[in-house]
Design a protein around this motif. Structure first.
Motif, PDB file in Angstrom:
ATOM      1  N   ALA A  87     -21.007  44.985 -10.163  1.00 11.52           N
ATOM      2  CA  ALA A  87     -19.560  45.172 -10.088  1.00 11.52           C
ATOM      3  C   ALA A  87     -18.839  43.924 -10.565  1.00 11.52           C
ATOM      4  N   THR A  88     -17.629  44.105 -11.040  1.00  7.96           N
ATOM      5  CA  THR A  88     -16.762  42.965 -11.304  1.00  7.96           C
ATOM      6  C   THR A  88     -16.183  42.471  -9.981  1.00  7.96           C
ATOM      7  N   GLU A  89     -15.611  41.289 -10.016  1.00  7.17           N
ATOM      8  CA  GLU A  89     -15.000  40.779  -8.782  1.00  7.17           C
ATOM      9  C   GLU A  89     -13.874  41.691  -8.291  1.00  7.17           C
ATOM     10  N   PRO A  90     -12.981  42.200  -9.179  1.00  4.94           N
ATOM     11  CA  PRO A  90     -11.976  43.150  -8.684  1.00  4.94           C
ATOM     12  C   PRO A  90     -12.582  44.425  -8.085  1.00  4.94           C
ATOM     13  N   ASP A  91     -13.715  44.893  -8.608  1.00  2.00           N
ATOM     14  CA  ASP A  91     -14.401  46.041  -7.992  1.00  2.00           C
ATOM     15  C   ASP A  91     -14.802  45.712  -6.558  1.00  2.00           C
ATOM     16  N   LEU A  92     -15.392  44.520  -6.379  1.00  2.00           N
ATOM     17  CA  LEU A  92     -15.838  44.102  -5.050  1.00  2.00           C
ATOM     18  C   LEU A  92     -14.648  43.959  -4.110  1.00  2.00           C
ATOM     19  N   ARG A  93     -13.587  43.435  -4.622  1.00  2.00           N
ATOM     20  CA  ARG A  93     -12.358  43.243  -3.840  1.00  2.00           C
ATOM     21  C   ARG A  93     -11.804  44.583  -3.360  1.00  2.00           C
ATOM     22  N   ASP A  94     -11.859  45.577  -4.252  1.00  2.00           N
ATOM     23  CA  ASP A  94     -11.238  46.864  -3.973  1.00  2.00           C
ATOM     24  C   ASP A  94     -11.949  47.635  -2.863  1.00  2.00           C
ATOM     25  N   TYR A  95     -13.250  47.439  -2.689  1.00  2.00           N
ATOM     26  CA  TYR A  95     -14.009  48.276  -1.764  1.00  2.00           C
ATOM     27  C   TYR A  95     -13.454  48.189  -0.347  1.00  2.00           C
ATOM     28  N   TYR A  96     -13.055  46.983   0.071  1.00  2.00           N
ATOM     29  CA  TYR A  96     -12.429  46.810   1.387  1.00  2.00           C
ATOM     30  C   TYR A  96     -10.991  46.326   1.263  1.00  2.00           C
ATOM     31  N   ARG A  97     -10.404  46.439   0.070  1.00  2.00           N
ATOM     32  CA  ARG A  97      -9.014  46.079  -0.170  1.00  2.00           C
ATOM     33  C   ARG A  97      -8.716  44.639   0.271  1.00  2.00           C
ATOM     34  N   LEU A  98      -9.499  43.720  -0.276  1.00  2.00           N
ATOM     35  CA  LEU A  98      -9.314  42.299   0.007  1.00  2.00           C
ATOM     36  C   LEU A  98      -8.326  41.696  -0.984  1.00  2.00           C
ATOM     37  N   SER A  99      -7.840  40.519  -0.662  1.00  2.00           N
ATOM     38  CA  SER A  99      -6.967  39.811  -1.599  1.00  2.00           C
ATOM     39  C   SER A  99      -7.825  39.106  -2.648  1.00  2.00           C
ATOM     40  N   PRO A 100      -7.252  38.778  -3.829  1.00  2.00           N
ATOM     41  CA  PRO A 100      -8.023  38.043  -4.837  1.00  2.00           C
ATOM     42  C   PRO A 100      -8.609  36.741  -4.298  1.00  2.00           C
ATOM     43  N   ALA A 101      -7.809  35.977  -3.561  1.00  2.00           N
ATOM     44  CA  ALA A 101      -8.293  34.688  -3.051  1.00  2.00           C
ATOM     45  C   ALA A 101      -9.467  34.884  -2.096  1.00  2.00           C
ATOM     46  N   GLN A 102      -9.359  35.854  -1.194  1.00  2.00           N
ATOM     47  CA  GLN A 102     -10.453  36.124  -0.255  1.00  2.00           C
ATOM     48  C   GLN A 102     -11.725  36.488  -0.993  1.00  2.00           C
ATOM     49  N   SER A 103     -11.596  37.420  -1.928  1.00  2.00           N
ATOM     50  CA  SER A 103     -12.764  37.925  -2.643  1.00  2.00           C
ATOM     51  C   SER A 103     -13.393  36.847  -3.520  1.00  2.00           C
ATOM     52  N   GLN A 104     -12.599  36.120  -4.254  1.00  2.00           N
ATOM     53  CA  GLN A 104     -13.127  35.123  -5.188  1.00  2.00           C
ATOM     54  C   GLN A 104     -13.899  34.026  -4.466  1.00  2.00           C
ATOM     55  N   GLN A 105     -13.387  33.578  -3.321  1.00  2.00           N
ATOM     56  CA  GLN A 105     -14.106  32.560  -2.551  1.00  2.00           C
ATOM     57  C   GLN A 105     -15.434  33.115  -2.055  1.00  2.00           C
ATOM     58  N   ALA A 106     -15.423  34.339  -1.533  1.00  2.00           N
ATOM     59  CA  ALA A 106     -16.651  34.931  -1.006  1.00  2.00           C
ATOM     60  C   ALA A 106     -17.673  35.152  -2.119  1.00  2.00           C
ATOM     61  N   VAL A 107     -17.226  35.609  -3.282  1.00  2.00           N
ATOM     62  CA  VAL A 107     -18.134  35.823  -4.409  1.00  2.00           C
ATOM     63  C   VAL A 107     -18.792  34.515  -4.815  1.00  2.00           C
ATOM     64  N   ALA A 108     -18.006  33.450  -4.914  1.00  2.00           N
ATOM     65  CA  ALA A 108     -18.567  32.150  -5.297  1.00  2.00           C
ATOM     66  C   ALA A 108     -19.630  31.697  -4.304  1.00  2.00           C
ATOM     67  N   GLU A 109     -19.386  31.890  -3.024  1.00  2.00           N
ATOM     68  CA  GLU A 109     -20.344  31.481  -1.997  1.00  2.00           C
ATOM     69  C   GLU A 109     -21.612  32.340  -2.052  1.00  2.00           C
ATOM     70  N   LEU A 110     -21.450  33.628  -2.300  1.00  2.00           N
ATOM     71  CA  LEU A 110     -22.610  34.518  -2.360  1.00  2.00           C
ATOM     72  C   LEU A 110     -23.442  34.255  -3.614  1.00  2.00           C
ATOM     73  N   VAL A 111     -22.814  33.854  -4.701  1.00  2.00           N
ATOM     74  CA  VAL A 111     -23.562  33.438  -5.887  1.00  2.00           C
ATOM     75  C   VAL A 111     -24.360  32.180  -5.581  1.00  2.00           C
ATOM     76  N   GLU A 112     -23.722  31.236  -4.933  1.00  2.00           N
ATOM     77  CA  GLU A 112     -24.398  29.985  -4.584  1.00  2.00           C
ATOM     78  C   GLU A 112     -25.584  30.246  -3.659  1.00  2.00           C
ATOM     79  N   ASP A 113     -25.448  31.219  -2.775  1.00  2.00           N
ATOM     80  CA  ASP A 113     -26.523  31.547  -1.834  1.00  2.00           C
ATOM     81  C   ASP A 113     -27.602  32.435  -2.449  1.00  2.00           C
ATOM     82  N   GLY A 114     -27.400  32.864  -3.694  1.00  2.00           N
ATOM     83  CA  GLY A 114     -28.391  33.699  -4.358  1.00  2.00           C
ATOM     84  C   GLY A 114     -28.320  35.171  -4.016  1.00  2.00           C
TER      85      GLY A 114
END
Length: 405
Positions: free
Chosen positions: A231-258
């Protein structure tokens, strides 16, 4: 960065949503229900009942015919041997979510509570005791609907114009308390929500869980990518209707964690992320009718990127301007969206009506029609209807009508 073909992305997404899982043999059980819910993570609720209510259909699409009471029991009742599995809250719109996920939305309860209080300032100033009165009444009488509370407490003043906005003060107070997490749905009567206190609906360990906001949002994004596969980051954001800032930070952390792996999907303009634990089947077979609110297609731009299938719901389009129909179901066959059908359950006549049926460009009607006809018969049987009646609209109408005789 790995490059992924559209076909691979599509198979990955379908597997993530449960469409590559083997169908149940024999009667669908609570275990099958849990397996499907582990894929979708949530079920969207919607009041439209022209064919079947939205939360029932995704399970039929993945499991085949099942007793609706199985989902009703999982969502709105509790027994020692069969504890409640689902609870209602605002996730992707109004949704049924796993009971264990309720604490992950506490931050939203705080945000929504503040927003509702601001919008309801006039009400709260005019009726300062109403909130406490509603809570007290629910504690004494619940589970109880807004109508019952209005009779107990008095309806108060009606606000707004027209039937959609003609809400009493009591109903507005219930919605505020639901948004805040101070009330939840104890059960439903028909589609009417009966409110109750969370402590009478949710287990103590769920109520006691207080995750940090960042931890909760990261967990929601991980659930999103588990459900989507890629999924793209906006796809991930949309699933639980998160804000861009919330989603982008979480995506970066999950990438770092593998947990997530950045990938490029051919034909997609935006970068994508693959769930590293997801499997990619060699092929996806089988058929399924999808309701407009199925998690596979509810994000319309994603459906277009995955399937080259442009889909818009036309409920609010005036009838003369509708291209396909009022309540249109895409038809999934062997991993592709190959057709779409406008559906209506005519319960009085005991038939599933198909006012329109349309073939997607590039697909063979000779292959699609027998499978679509069988899928419609299966759906009619599941809904307790005796027959399928195909109308005249669309290029598939004539051959489908012949196949349905």
């Amino acid at each position: 960065m790995q490059t992924m073909s559209r076909d691979t992305a599509r198979r990955l997404a379908l597997a993530a949503q449960g469409f590559a899982d083997p169908p149940p043999r024999g009667e669908v059980t609570r275990r099958h229900l849990q397996r499907a819910l582990a894929r979708t993570k949530l079920l969207q609720l919607d009041s439209v009942n022209v064919a079947v209510r939205a939360h029932y259909m995704p399970l039929f699409s993945r499991l085949g015919g099942y007793a609706a009471e199985l989902l009703d029991a999982a969502a709105w009742s509790h027994r020692a041997r069969q504890p409640r599995l689902l609870v209602e809250y605002w996730a992707h719109e109004a949704s049924l979510i796993p009971v264990e996920d309720w604490p992950l939305l506490r931050w939203r309860m705080r945000e929504y509570g503040g927003a509702w209080r601001r919008r309801s300032r006039e009400l709260l100033e005019r009726s300062p005791q109403l909130i406490n009165d509603v809570l007290t009444a629910v504690k004494e009488l619940g589970p109880i609907g807004a109508g019952g509370l209005e009779r107990e407490l008095g309806g108060g003043e009606r606000q707004g114009r027209g039937p959609w906005w003609n809400r009493t003060d009591t109903k507005r107070a219930c919605e505020l308390l639901f948004a805040m997490g101070e009330l939840t749905t104890g059960t439903r009567r028909g589609f009417e929500r009966l409110y109750d206190l969370p402590e009478r609906v949710l287990p103590a360990h769920v109520l006691a869980h207080e995750p940090e906001d960042d931890e909760a949002i990261r967990a929601l994004v991980e659930r999103s990518v588990h459900a989507l596969g890629v999924a793209t980051e906006p796809d991930l954001r949309d699933y639980y209707r998160l804000s861009p800032a919330q989603s982008q930070q979480a995506v970066a952390e999950l990438v770092e964690d593998g947990v997530l792996e950045p990938v490029a999907v051919q034909g997609w303009r935006q970068p994508a992320y693959r769930y590293t634990a997801a499997r990619i089947p060699r092929k996806v077979t089988g058929r399924a009718l999808l309701c407009p609110f199925d998690p596979l297609i509810w994000e319309r731009s994603r459906a277009e990127r995955l399937f080259e299938f442009r889909y818009r719901i036309e409920i609010y389009v005036p009838e003369p301007k509708r291209q396909y129909g009022y309540y249109v179901f895409p038809f999934l066959l062997n991993g592709e969206l190959v057709a779409r059908v406008d559906l209506k359950a005519d319960r009085a006549a005991g038939v599933l009506r198909v006012p329109g049926a349309f073939l997607e460009t590039g697909h063979d009607s000779g292959e699609v029609v027998p499978e679509l006809s069988a899928a419609l018969r299966d759906m009619a049987s599941w809904l307790g209807l005796d027959d399928v009646v195909v109308g005249a609209k669309g290029d598939l109408a004539k051959p489908l009508r012949a196949a349905s005789r």
